[in-house]
Write a protein that holds these residues in place. Structure first.
Motif, PDB file in Angstrom:
ATOM      1  N   GLU A  89     -11.855   0.264  -5.434  1.00  0.00           N
ATOM      2  CA  GLU A  89     -11.010   0.420  -4.249  1.00  0.00           C
ATOM      3  C   GLU A  89     -10.023   1.571  -4.369  1.00  0.00           C
ATOM      4  O   GLU A  89      -9.302   1.866  -3.417  1.00  0.00           O
ATOM      5  CB  GLU A  89     -10.257  -0.876  -3.957  1.00  0.00           C
ATOM      6  CG  GLU A  89      -9.362  -1.348  -5.077  1.00  0.00           C
ATOM      7  CD  GLU A  89      -8.728  -2.691  -4.769  1.00  0.00           C
ATOM      8  OE1 GLU A  89      -7.627  -2.946  -5.277  1.00  0.00           O
ATOM      9  OE2 GLU A  89      -9.343  -3.476  -4.027  1.00  0.00           O
ATOM     10  N   THR A  94      -7.257   5.676  -1.879  1.00  0.00           N
ATOM     11  CA  THR A  94      -7.761   4.311  -1.770  1.00  0.00           C
ATOM     12  C   THR A  94      -8.982   4.260  -0.861  1.00  0.00           C
ATOM     13  O   THR A  94      -9.189   5.138  -0.014  1.00  0.00           O
ATOM     14  CB  THR A  94      -6.687   3.370  -1.201  1.00  0.00           C
ATOM     15  OG1 THR A  94      -6.420   3.733   0.164  1.00  0.00           O
ATOM     16  CG2 THR A  94      -5.399   3.469  -2.010  1.00  0.00           C
ATOM     17  N   ALA A  95      -9.766   3.207  -1.036  1.00  0.00           N
ATOM     18  CA  ALA A  95     -10.936   3.007  -0.176  1.00  0.00           C
ATOM     19  C   ALA A  95     -10.507   2.868   1.279  1.00  0.00           C
ATOM     20  O   ALA A  95     -11.184   3.361   2.188  1.00  0.00           O
ATOM     21  CB  ALA A  95     -11.697   1.763  -0.632  1.00  0.00           C
TER      22      ALA A  95
END
Length: 221
Positions: A93, A109-110
């Protein structure tokens, strides 16, 4: 969208001298399950929350875990689609960002990546989706655009997917209207192979649900 255009300095990376308890507290605070370990701008890898949780002594330094850490990363001059590919394949993530000298620059971040890609492909805007399958030699984006615009419709975004071991390609079209029935009928008159479509011309709720699930499966392949 190039990675350097994103904000990726929100998280202070871990150091080998950090205690397990401190690392866990930071990861909990930022709601991430992986965190980068960096020493003087040198990227050592990412450590997972699970690695830390199994440590019996939470006062111990994380240095003992840093000898064989996985080292996923992306360069700051790469495209965001490359980041999506890495995050998806590794099921992580967060993804560290490095410069051309392999020095640590930050973390994306994802969630950031998905939001940016949603904007690029207009996924957050209402509109129908059509996926065509055509022979590569017959592919003409200008003709496709002409057919769509002849029905008072615009293309918000498009993508081309090459079918392996084939001379065919798939063209995904995101349109600016939900009622795409006139466009579909025109494509059919021109003998285009429509392999998927999604719009409000489907009035039956079960059909809509079925087509949405089919779209999600298609996007995940």
């Amino acid at each position: 969208m190039i990675i350097r255009n994103l904000t990726y300095d929100f998280f202070q990376p871990l150091k080998k001298s950090d205690k397990v308890s401190s690392a866990l507290r930071l990861m909990y605070e930022y709601k991430i399950s992986h965190a980068p370990v960096v020493e003087e701008s040198t990227y050592l890898g990412i450590i997972s929350e699970n690695d830390l949780l199994v440590m019996p002594n939470k006062s111990e330094k994380i240095e003992s875990l840093c000898k064989a850490l996985p080292k996923p990363f992306i360069k700051e001059n790469e495209h965001i689609l490359n980041a999506l590919n890495i995050i998806s394949n590794l099921q992580i993530e967060v993804l560290p960002v490095l410069d051309n000298d392999h020095q640590y620059k930050g973390l994306i971040t994802a969630e950031q990546v998905l939001k940016e890609i949603a904007g690029i492909f207009s996924l957050e805007n209402p509109g129908g989706i059509i996926i065509l399958e055509v022979n590569l030699n017959d592919y003409s984006m200008s003709e496709i655009a002409r057919i769509i615009e002849a029905n008072d419709t615009k293309i918000l975004s498009s993508g081309v997917k090459i079918i392996p071991d084939s001379t065919k390609i798939e063209i995904t079209l995101k349109l600016n209207v939900m009622n795409i029935e006139p466009v579909i009928q025109t494509f059919m008159r021109y003998n285009y192979n429509i392999i998927f479509y999604f719009g409000d011309n489907e009035k039956n709720e079960e059909v809509l649900k079925e087509r949405y699930e089919l779209l999600m499966r298609y996007l995940n392949t």
